[in-house]
Structure formats: structure tokens, C-alpha cells
Design a protein around this motif. Structure first.
Motif, PDB file in Angstrom:
ATOM      1  N   MET A   1       0.842  -1.174   0.000  1.00 46.13           N
ATOM      2  CA  MET A   1       0.000   0.000   0.000  1.00 46.13           C
ATOM      3  C   MET A   1       0.885   1.234   0.000  1.00 46.13           C
ATOM      4  O   MET A   1       1.908   1.274   0.661  1.00 46.13           O
ATOM      5  CB  MET A   1      -0.915   0.007   1.211  1.00 46.13           C
ATOM      6  N   GLY A   2       0.486   2.246  -0.732  1.00 45.87           N
ATOM      7  CA  GLY A   2       1.209   3.493  -0.797  1.00 45.87           C
ATOM      8  C   GLY A   2       0.418   4.613  -0.156  1.00 45.87           C
ATOM      9  O   GLY A   2      -0.737   4.449   0.214  1.00 45.87           O
ATOM     10  N   LEU A   3       1.040   5.761  -0.025  1.00 45.34           N
ATOM     11  CA  LEU A   3       0.395   6.940   0.540  1.00 45.34           C
ATOM     12  C   LEU A   3       0.622   8.126  -0.366  1.00 45.34           C
ATOM     13  O   LEU A   3       1.686   8.268  -0.968  1.00 45.34           O
ATOM     14  CB  LEU A   3       0.962   7.266   1.926  1.00 45.34           C
ATOM     15  N   LEU A   4      -0.373   8.977  -0.431  1.00 44.41           N
ATOM     16  CA  LEU A   4      -0.272  10.225  -1.165  1.00 44.41           C
ATOM     17  C   LEU A   4      -0.558  11.330  -0.157  1.00 44.41           C
ATOM     18  O   LEU A   4      -1.623  11.353   0.455  1.00 44.41           O
ATOM     19  CB  LEU A   4      -1.297  10.254  -2.304  1.00 44.41           C
ATOM     20  N   VAL A   5       0.402  12.222   0.072  1.00 41.94           N
ATOM     21  CA  VAL A   5       0.233  13.317   1.022  1.00 41.94           C
ATOM     22  C   VAL A   5      -0.012  14.589   0.227  1.00 41.94           C
ATOM     23  O   VAL A   5       0.771  14.942  -0.657  1.00 41.94           O
ATOM     24  CB  VAL A   5       1.475  13.478   1.930  1.00 41.94           C
ATOM     25  N   GLN A   6      -1.114  15.264   0.536  1.00 45.21           N
ATOM     26  CA  GLN A   6      -1.473  16.499  -0.159  1.00 45.21           C
ATOM     27  C   GLN A   6      -1.452  17.651   0.829  1.00 45.21           C
ATOM     28  O   GLN A   6      -1.882  17.494   1.966  1.00 45.21           O
ATOM     29  CB  GLN A   6      -2.868  16.376  -0.749  1.00 45.21           C
ATOM     30  N   LYS A   7      -0.959  18.797   0.365  1.00 45.90           N
ATOM     31  CA  LYS A   7      -0.852  19.958   1.249  1.00 45.90           C
ATOM     32  C   LYS A   7      -1.422  21.204   0.584  1.00 45.90           C
ATOM     33  O   LYS A   7      -1.312  21.380  -0.623  1.00 45.90           O
ATOM     34  CB  LYS A   7       0.606  20.203   1.621  1.00 45.90           C
ATOM     35  N   LEU A   8      -2.016  22.051   1.417  1.00 42.66           N
ATOM     36  CA  LEU A   8      -2.476  23.380   1.018  1.00 42.66           C
ATOM     37  C   LEU A   8      -1.706  24.399   1.849  1.00 42.66           C
ATOM     38  O   LEU A   8      -1.158  24.055   2.900  1.00 42.66           O
ATOM     39  CB  LEU A   8      -3.976  23.532   1.297  1.00 42.66           C
ATOM     40  N   PRO A   9      -1.663  25.661   1.425  1.00 47.01           N
ATOM     41  CA  PRO A   9      -1.020  26.683   2.249  1.00 47.01           C
ATOM     42  C   PRO A   9      -1.661  26.730   3.643  1.00 47.01           C
ATOM     43  O   PRO A   9      -2.885  26.658   3.767  1.00 47.01           O
ATOM     44  CB  PRO A   9      -1.263  27.976   1.483  1.00 47.01           C
ATOM     45  N   VAL A  10      -0.851  26.830   4.680  1.00 45.29           N
ATOM     46  CA  VAL A  10      -1.313  26.764   6.065  1.00 45.29           C
ATOM     47  C   VAL A  10      -2.414  27.771   6.405  1.00 45.29           C
ATOM     48  O   VAL A  10      -3.369  27.418   7.090  1.00 45.29           O
ATOM     49  CB  VAL A  10      -0.120  26.887   7.044  1.00 45.29           C
ATOM     50  N   PRO A  11      -2.364  29.033   5.977  1.00 47.71           N
ATOM     51  CA  PRO A  11      -3.397  29.966   6.420  1.00 47.71           C
ATOM     52  C   PRO A  11      -4.781  29.753   5.797  1.00 47.71           C
ATOM     53  O   PRO A  11      -5.737  30.393   6.199  1.00 47.71           O
ATOM     54  CB  PRO A  11      -2.838  31.338   6.045  1.00 47.71           C
ATOM     55  N   GLY A  73     -10.552  22.719  -7.713  1.00 42.76           N
ATOM     56  CA  GLY A  73      -9.638  21.943  -6.887  1.00 42.76           C
ATOM     57  C   GLY A  73      -8.408  22.766  -6.549  1.00 42.76           C
ATOM     58  O   GLY A  73      -7.960  23.589  -7.342  1.00 42.76           O
ATOM     59  N   GLN A  74      -7.864  22.559  -5.352  1.00 35.40           N
ATOM     60  CA  GLN A  74      -6.687  23.312  -4.920  1.00 35.40           C
ATOM     61  C   GLN A  74      -5.652  22.356  -4.351  1.00 35.40           C
ATOM     62  O   GLN A  74      -5.985  21.436  -3.594  1.00 35.40           O
ATOM     63  CB  GLN A  74      -7.076  24.320  -3.836  1.00 35.40           C
ATOM     64  N   LEU A  75      -4.396  22.576  -4.707  1.00 36.14           N
ATOM     65  CA  LEU A  75      -3.301  21.749  -4.226  1.00 36.14           C
ATOM     66  C   LEU A  75      -2.018  22.543  -4.325  1.00 36.14           C
ATOM     67  O   LEU A  75      -1.709  23.112  -5.369  1.00 36.14           O
ATOM     68  CB  LEU A  75      -3.203  20.477  -5.060  1.00 36.14           C
ATOM     69  N   ALA A  76      -1.266  22.616  -3.250  1.00 30.68           N
ATOM     70  CA  ALA A  76      -0.001  23.354  -3.261  1.00 30.68           C
ATOM     71  C   ALA A  76       1.189  22.419  -3.383  1.00 30.68           C
ATOM     72  O   ALA A  76       2.179  22.744  -4.001  1.00 30.68           O
ATOM     73  CB  ALA A  76       0.134  24.199  -1.997  1.00 30.68           C
ATOM     74  N   GLN A  77       1.073  21.220  -2.787  1.00 30.60           N
ATOM     75  CA  GLN A  77       2.196  20.273  -2.778  1.00 30.60           C
ATOM     76  C   GLN A  77       1.635  18.863  -2.688  1.00 30.60           C
ATOM     77  O   GLN A  77       0.642  18.622  -2.003  1.00 30.60           O
ATOM     78  CB  GLN A  77       3.103  20.565  -1.593  1.00 30.60           C
ATOM     79  N   VAL A  78       2.299  17.921  -3.366  1.00 33.02           N
ATOM     80  CA  VAL A  78       1.910  16.510  -3.271  1.00 33.02           C
ATOM     81  C   VAL A  78       3.171  15.661  -3.106  1.00 33.02           C
ATOM     82  O   VAL A  78       4.190  15.949  -3.712  1.00 33.02           O
ATOM     83  CB  VAL A  78       1.080  16.070  -4.497  1.00 33.02           C
ATOM     84  N   GLU A  79       3.093  14.667  -2.225  1.00 32.88           N
ATOM     85  CA  GLU A  79       4.187  13.728  -2.002  1.00 32.88           C
ATOM     86  C   GLU A  79       3.650  12.322  -2.210  1.00 32.88           C
ATOM     87  O   GLU A  79       2.620  11.966  -1.657  1.00 32.88           O
ATOM     88  CB  GLU A  79       4.728  13.862  -0.579  1.00 32.88           C
ATOM     89  N   ALA A  80       4.342  11.536  -3.007  1.00 36.00           N
ATOM     90  CA  ALA A  80       3.902  10.162  -3.245  1.00 36.00           C
ATOM     91  C   ALA A  80       4.941   9.198  -2.715  1.00 36.00           C
ATOM     92  O   ALA A  80       6.118   9.470  -2.711  1.00 36.00           O
ATOM     93  CB  ALA A  80       3.693   9.932  -4.737  1.00 36.00           C
TER      94      ALA A  80
END
Length: 80
Positions: A1-11, A73-80
Motif C-alpha cells: 500500500m502506498g500513501l499520497l500526502v497532499q498539502k495546502l497553504p497553512v493559512p 480543486g486546490q493543491l499546493a504540494q503533493v508527495e507520493a
């Protein structure tokens, strides 16, 4: 199993985004790694971790179909 981490700007405020994740080894044939579901980004952290089906993939395609905080849709950073 893998993980996808998605991030938006903190504020940015809390929002739920609906998305699906597809994977491909060649950029032509796509397999669903995670069916469409809602993920809540909470104000302060704004990070979501999506568990993915085990699969070999060189390319990822995220399809956003809903967002309670903005009309796209909004996305600032993605880690796979």
C-alpha cells in the motif's frame, strides 16, 4: 500500500475536497488507485494523507470533483 500526502497553504481555512487518484506506468493506460472520496483539510495543518492501492505507477493523475472552500480543486504540494 502506498500513501499520497497532499498539502495546502497553512493559512487557508478548512475545506473538504472530493478527488480520485489514478496511476499509470506509460501515461496512456490508467488504473484507479483510490476511488472518488472527500478529504478534509483543516485550518492550521492543511495536510491530508490518502492511502492508495498497491500498484506500480510512474504517473499519477488527481481528479478534483468538489471543493467546499473554492469553485475549483486546490493543491499546493503533493508527495507520493
Amino acid at each position: 500500500m502506498g500513501l499520497l500526502v497532499q498539502k495546502l497553504p497553512v493559512p487557508w481555512g478548512t475545506r473538504t475536497q472530493t478527488l480520485s487518484v489514478l496511476g499509470s506506468t506509460d501515461g496512456s493506460t490508467w488504473t484507479t488507485l483510490k476511488a472518488s472520496a472527500g478529504y478534509t483539510f483543516t485550518e492550521g495543518g492543511n495536510t491530508v494523507t490518502v492511502p492508495l492501492s498497491a500498484a506500480e505507477a510512474r504517473y499519477l493523475r488527481l481528479t478534483f470533483t468538489g471543493n467546499t472552500g473554492w469553485p475549483a480543486g486546490q493543491l499546493a504540494q503533493v508527495e507520493a
